[in-house]
Write a protein that holds these residues in place. Structure first.
Motif, mmCIF file in Angstrom:
data_model
loop_
_atom_site.group_PDB
_atom_site.id
_atom_site.type_symbol
_atom_site.label_atom_id
_atom_site.label_comp_id
_atom_site.label_asym_id
_atom_site.label_seq_id
_atom_site.Cartn_x
_atom_site.Cartn_y
_atom_site.Cartn_z
ATOM 1 N N LYS A 89 -55.028 46.245 12.327
ATOM 2 C CA LYS A 89 -53.752 46.865 12.658
ATOM 3 C C LYS A 89 -53.491 46.795 14.161
ATOM 4 C CE LYS A 89 -51.097 51.080 11.751
ATOM 5 N NZ LYS A 89 -51.162 52.436 11.139
ATOM 6 N N ASP A 92 -47.765 46.902 16.925
ATOM 7 C CA ASP A 92 -46.501 46.383 16.422
ATOM 8 C C ASP A 92 -46.647 45.569 15.148
ATOM 9 O OD1 ASP A 92 -47.847 44.272 17.580
ATOM 10 O OD2 ASP A 92 -46.094 43.424 18.586
ATOM 11 N N GLY A 93 -47.733 45.726 14.439
ATOM 12 C CA GLY A 93 -47.906 44.987 13.199
ATOM 13 C C GLY A 93 -49.360 44.792 12.829
ATOM 14 N N ASP A 114 -45.349 41.590 11.188
ATOM 15 C CA ASP A 114 -44.756 42.768 11.810
ATOM 16 C C ASP A 114 -45.091 44.007 10.987
ATOM 17 O OD1 ASP A 114 -42.988 42.869 9.632
ATOM 18 O OD2 ASP A 114 -41.281 42.097 10.763
ATOM 19 N N GLN A 115 -44.546 45.136 11.360
ATOM 20 C CA GLN A 115 -44.888 46.397 10.692
ATOM 21 C C GLN A 115 -44.428 46.458 9.241
ATOM 22 O OE1 GLN A 115 -43.193 49.125 13.592
ATOM 23 N NE2 GLN A 115 -45.220 49.533 14.448
ATOM 24 N N ASP A 116 -43.500 45.549 8.883
ATOM 25 C CA ASP A 116 -43.041 45.469 7.497
ATOM 26 C C ASP A 116 -43.721 44.338 6.741
ATOM 27 O OD1 ASP A 116 -41.170 47.613 7.690
ATOM 28 O OD2 ASP A 116 -39.829 46.281 8.803
ATOM 29 N N TRP A 117 -44.802 43.806 7.306
ATOM 30 C CA TRP A 117 -45.626 42.774 6.685
ATOM 31 C C TRP A 117 -44.895 41.431 6.557
ATOM 32 C CZ3 TRP A 117 -50.812 43.446 5.803
ATOM 33 C CH2 TRP A 117 -51.287 44.749 5.971
ATOM 34 N N ARG A 118 -43.959 41.188 7.452
ATOM 35 C CA ARG A 118 -43.291 39.886 7.488
ATOM 36 C C ARG A 118 -44.030 38.973 8.463
ATOM 37 N NH1 ARG A 118 -37.541 42.825 8.020
ATOM 38 N NH2 ARG A 118 -38.597 43.370 9.969
ATOM 39 N N ARG A 155 -52.526 45.486 2.390
ATOM 40 C CA ARG A 155 -51.439 46.436 2.620
ATOM 41 C C ARG A 155 -51.669 47.755 1.883
ATOM 42 N NH1 ARG A 155 -44.931 45.161 2.106
ATOM 43 N NH2 ARG A 155 -44.220 47.252 2.701
ATOM 44 N N GLU A 172 -51.732 51.615 3.519
ATOM 45 C CA GLU A 172 -50.774 52.629 3.071
ATOM 46 C C GLU A 172 -51.469 53.829 2.445
ATOM 47 O OE1 GLU A 172 -48.054 50.457 0.590
ATOM 48 O OE2 GLU A 172 -46.998 49.591 2.315
#
Length: 215
Positions: free
Chosen positions: A37, A40-41, A63-67, A82, A86
């Motif tokens: 981690k 920023d991602g 990124d933080q949205d897993w893109r 992921r 979470e």
């Protein structure tokens, strides 16, 4: 230290640990994956990459949205990683290996699905804890995510049935150390199968948990 400096340092350490794990036989070929981690991602080992030859500059960044935003394409096991982040907010890294003895236990039909790693040493309690076996899912399948979500809140490590171990830690070092401890304990369990093994009792386990609680 700036965010870029921290990222560069973590890239180097992922490659360092990858080489170490590969050299010692904890994973082979292009098996296994690591994630860490960032502010920023996330950094993730690339798909079909070999731990023994990781290029720090080509490690995937999400990124933080897993893109996917940089480096080579990431491992197909993103749903697995992921789900741990979470379910366990303190997670700083996740290590998934195909290490021989832990994977062997994941294939045995008579292993306790609630705790595959019998507490025979204090260090497996301190660094790994109870290790449930999750039902089989195909590698890379999103079907693993709800299975991890249901167990990872209470467990820092799991065995994927017929697949291998996954371990979360608060840092990359702690996740690797725990993965190593899990594998070494699995080895002890395999080589002592059929023998009269003395396990830690519940009082001893409770004492260790009170002093060395996993996060």
């Amino acid at each position: 230290m700036s965010g870029l400096e921290a990222e560069a340092q973590l890239r180097t350490r992922i490659a360092m640990w990858g080489r170490s794990l590969f050299a010692r036989g904890f994973t082979v070929g292009s098996s296994g994956n690591i994630s860490v981690k960032l502010e920023d991602g996330f950094l993730v080992t690339p798909t079909n990459s070999c731990f023994g030859f990781l290029d720090a500059a080509r490690i995937s960044k999400l990124d933080q949205d897993w893109r996917h935003v940089g480096g080579d394409a990431p491992t197909k096991e993103l749903p697995l990683h992921r789900a741990f982040y979470e379910a366990r907010p303190a997670t700083g890294a996740v290590v998934h290996l195909h290490s021989t003895y832990a994977t062997a236990l994941s294939c045995l039909a008579d292993v306790d699905p609630e705790d595959a790693i019998t507490p025979i040493t204090p260090y497996v309690v301190m660094r790994v804890g109870r290790v449930p076996v999750l039902p089989y899912t195909a590698p890379g399948s999103a079907d693993v995510a709800p299975l991890v979500a249901a167990r990872a809140g209470a467990h820092a490590a799991v065995l994927l049935a017929n697949h291998g171990p996954v371990v979360a830690g608060t840092s990359l070092d702690s996740a690797v150390f725990a993965a190593e401890e899990l594998e070494e304990t699995a080895k002890l369990l395999v080589i002592t199968r059929g023998l009269a093994v003395r396990s830690l009792d519940q009082g001893q386990i409770d004492q260790l948990n009170a002093r060395f609680a996993l996060k």
